[in-house]
Design a protein around this motif. Structure first.
Motif, PDB file in Angstrom:
ATOM      1  N   HIS A 269     -17.917  24.836 -21.732  1.00  0.00           N
ATOM      2  CA  HIS A 269     -18.524  23.910 -20.784  1.00  0.00           C
ATOM      3  C   HIS A 269     -19.964  24.375 -20.577  1.00  0.00           C
ATOM      4  O   HIS A 269     -20.368  25.407 -21.110  1.00  0.00           O
ATOM      5  CB  HIS A 269     -17.777  23.917 -19.452  1.00  0.00           C
ATOM      6  CG  HIS A 269     -16.319  23.577 -19.571  1.00  0.00           C
ATOM      7  ND1 HIS A 269     -15.870  22.281 -19.672  1.00  0.00           N
ATOM      8  CD2 HIS A 269     -15.219  24.363 -19.630  1.00  0.00           C
ATOM      9  CE1 HIS A 269     -14.544  22.295 -19.767  1.00  0.00           C
ATOM     10  NE2 HIS A 269     -14.131  23.543 -19.752  1.00  0.00           N
TER      11      HIS A 269
ATOM     12  N   CYS B  93     -21.323  18.959 -16.023  1.00  0.00           N
ATOM     13  CA  CYS B  93     -21.006  19.687 -17.242  1.00  0.00           C
ATOM     14  C   CYS B  93     -21.816  19.032 -18.347  1.00  0.00           C
ATOM     15  O   CYS B  93     -21.804  17.826 -18.498  1.00  0.00           O
ATOM     16  CB  CYS B  93     -19.525  19.594 -17.564  1.00  0.00           C
ATOM     17  SG  CYS B  93     -19.126  20.351 -19.161  1.00  0.00           S
TER      18      CYS B  93
ATOM     19  N   GLU C 280     -21.777  19.965 -21.720  1.00  0.00           N
ATOM     20  CA  GLU C 280     -21.296  20.260 -23.069  1.00  0.00           C
ATOM     21  C   GLU C 280     -20.063  19.397 -23.249  1.00  0.00           C
ATOM     22  O   GLU C 280     -19.133  19.494 -22.445  1.00  0.00           O
ATOM     23  CB  GLU C 280     -20.925  21.744 -23.167  1.00  0.00           C
ATOM     24  CG  GLU C 280     -20.721  22.240 -24.574  1.00  0.00           C
ATOM     25  CD  GLU C 280     -22.028  22.327 -25.326  1.00  0.00           C
ATOM     26  OE1 GLU C 280     -22.906  23.088 -24.918  1.00  0.00           O
ATOM     27  OE2 GLU C 280     -22.172  21.603 -26.339  1.00  0.00           O
ATOM     28  N   TYR C 281     -20.043  18.554 -24.282  1.00  0.00           N
ATOM     29  CA  TYR C 281     -18.927  17.624 -24.425  1.00  0.00           C
ATOM     30  C   TYR C 281     -17.625  18.414 -24.580  1.00  0.00           C
ATOM     31  O   TYR C 281     -17.469  19.181 -25.517  1.00  0.00           O
ATOM     32  CB  TYR C 281     -19.141  16.693 -25.623  1.00  0.00           C
ATOM     33  CG  TYR C 281     -17.992  15.732 -25.745  1.00  0.00           C
ATOM     34  CD1 TYR C 281     -17.767  14.782 -24.747  1.00  0.00           C
ATOM     35  CD2 TYR C 281     -17.109  15.790 -26.808  1.00  0.00           C
ATOM     36  CE1 TYR C 281     -16.700  13.916 -24.819  1.00  0.00           C
ATOM     37  CE2 TYR C 281     -16.037  14.930 -26.887  1.00  0.00           C
ATOM     38  CZ  TYR C 281     -15.836  13.995 -25.894  1.00  0.00           C
ATOM     39  OH  TYR C 281     -14.766  13.149 -25.959  1.00  0.00           O
ATOM     40  N   CYS C 282     -16.696  18.225 -23.621  1.00  0.00           N
ATOM     41  CA  CYS C 282     -15.521  19.092 -23.573  1.00  0.00           C
ATOM     42  C   CYS C 282     -14.216  18.297 -23.546  1.00  0.00           C
ATOM     43  O   CYS C 282     -13.180  18.834 -23.193  1.00  0.00           O
ATOM     44  CB  CYS C 282     -15.620  20.013 -22.367  1.00  0.00           C
ATOM     45  SG  CYS C 282     -15.851  19.154 -20.811  1.00  0.00           S
TER      46      CYS C 282
ATOM     47  N   HIS D 155     -14.878  14.894 -19.654  1.00  0.00           N
ATOM     48  CA  HIS D 155     -16.200  15.534 -19.613  1.00  0.00           C
ATOM     49  C   HIS D 155     -17.164  14.867 -18.638  1.00  0.00           C
ATOM     50  O   HIS D 155     -17.797  15.525 -17.817  1.00  0.00           O
ATOM     51  CB  HIS D 155     -16.791  15.560 -21.023  1.00  0.00           C
ATOM     52  CG  HIS D 155     -18.271  15.735 -21.071  1.00  0.00           C
ATOM     53  ND1 HIS D 155     -18.882  16.926 -20.750  1.00  0.00           N
ATOM     54  CD2 HIS D 155     -19.279  14.868 -21.368  1.00  0.00           C
ATOM     55  CE1 HIS D 155     -20.196  16.786 -20.876  1.00  0.00           C
ATOM     56  NE2 HIS D 155     -20.459  15.549 -21.233  1.00  0.00           N
TER      57      HIS D 155
ATOM     58  N   MET E  30     -16.672  15.613 -15.063  1.00  0.00           N
ATOM     59  CA  MET E  30     -16.647  17.028 -14.692  1.00  0.00           C
ATOM     60  C   MET E  30     -17.913  17.384 -13.903  1.00  0.00           C
ATOM     61  O   MET E  30     -18.869  17.933 -14.436  1.00  0.00           O
ATOM     62  CB  MET E  30     -16.533  17.895 -15.947  1.00  0.00           C
ATOM     63  CG  MET E  30     -16.237  19.348 -15.639  1.00  0.00           C
ATOM     64  SD  MET E  30     -15.867  20.259 -17.141  1.00  0.00           S
ATOM     65  CE  MET E  30     -16.154  21.930 -16.564  1.00  0.00           C
TER      66      MET E  30
END
Ligand code: CUA
Length: 349
Positions: free
Chosen positions: A175, A210, A212-214, A218, A221
């Motif tokens: 993340h 967040c 960062e593609y998670c 996402h 988040m």
């Protein structure tokens, strides 16, 4: 259902009202004179420097873009093929003065970019020793923050004009912590600690994203970041901790459900999200529930407590072993959550 929730948060008119064109949240308390089309408000000690460097590179780029395009148009027009000029003119193969100029001048510019960027980076990369430390846990898909007193919360609260150092770790995948108004971001990585610091300079509410593609959740988040005025942080912490001690268990459970991020994966209305709905769990109270490994477990207080503390011990059939351990969760919160889940099977639920 997750998707619906995400769309709702995207199109929530109250969130639109406090965002500029790029979707950055502006502090609610202050519509920030230094927020503009390019940037949200400057809310940390290094925001002004960061923006100045950006504008410097931006205007240098604008200058050269206009200059290069202007000369290109000029030359294309002046030296174009005409009725009287059918052969290309002989061009000089070499011009030492010109070549030195176009090498040395840009080199100075690049060194200036580097020097400014490097010195600013050193400041951002070096947390001050006496900073207040907050532990940050990231997981699919939420955040939690553990304060020096041991209190854990889903919101990041910090005092203004005080250096804050975050010690960050992820329970699952990569993340990234980003508060646009603080002009700083850093990856949050599973299996190791990463650090980030800032000194908030403007009282207000911001949004942590967040970046960062998670996975599925996402874009949802996010977490609320509150910068308190002098004394406000201590007052908030006392209140939040007091609530833990004095709240009635079911109410504390309901609060913890929202605060600890349970809601991201467990619905209350029977909808299947990442994890089983708490309504379904409640409806099975005292009965057997099928597990992923083919065995069964009786749904009771001990099963719920184990599943909160050791999420991988009993994975419900039909679900992935996804749930993270919630760092810093208190025994009172666990008891509260159990009472809250139990209450969801009532006739008026
Ligand atoms: Cu976590 Cu994107």
């Amino acid at each position: 259902m997750i998707r619906t929730a995400m769309l709702q948060s995207l199109f929530d008119p109250s969130s639109l009202a406090s965002s500029n064109l790029l979707g950055f949240a502006l502090p609610a308390a202050d519509s920030a004179a230094d927020a503009n089309y390019w940037f949200p408000a400057q809310a940390s000690s290094f925001a002004a420097d960061m923006d100045a460097l950006w504008y410097f590179i931006y205007w240098v780029s604008v200058f050269f873009f206009i200059g290069i395009v202007a000369f290109m148009v000029l030359f294309v027009t002046r030296y174009r093929r005409t009725a009287t000029r059918t052969q290309p003119e002989r061009s000089a193969s070499h011009n030492t003065a010109l070549e030195l100029t176009w090498s040395i001048l840009p080199a100075f510019l690049l060194v200036a970019f580097f020097y400014w960027g490097w010195t600013s980076f050193l400041v951002i990369a070096t947390p001050p020793r006496d900073a207040m430390e907050v532990q940050v846990g990231a997981y699919k898909w939420g955040w939690n923050f553990t304060y020096p007193s041991g209190h854990t919360d889903s919101e990041l609260h910090v005092p203004t004009d005080r250096e804050v150092k975050l010690i960050m770790s992820s329970a699952d995948v990569l993340h990234s912590f980003w508060v646009p108004e603080f002009r700083t971001k850093f990856d949050v990585v599973p299996g190791r600690y990463t650090y980030l610091w800032f000194k908030p300079t403007r009282v207000g509410e911001y949004q942590l994203k967040c970046t960062e593609y998670c996975g599925t959740g996402h874009s949802a988040m996010r977490a609320k970041v509150v910068v308190h005025e002098a004394g406000g942080f201590e007052k908030w912490l006392e209140q939040a901790e007091g609530a833990l001690l004095t709240m009635e268990p079911k109410a504390l459970g309901e609060l913890s459900y929202k605060k600890l991020g349970c809601a991201q994966c467990h619905s209350l209305d029977g909808t299947k999200l990442v994890g089983p709905s708490f309504k379904e769990t409640a409806s099975l109270w005292g009965n057997a529930r099928g597990l992923a490994d083919g065995s069964e477990v009786t749904v009771d207080e001990n099963y719920l407590r184990e599943s909160i503390l050791e999420p991988m011990a009993k994975v419900v059939a039909g679900y992935q072993p996804q749930m993270p351990v919630i760092p810093g969760i208190r025994e009172k919160q666990i008891a509260g959550l159990i009472e809250y889940i139990k209450s969801l099977s009532g006739p008026n639920q």
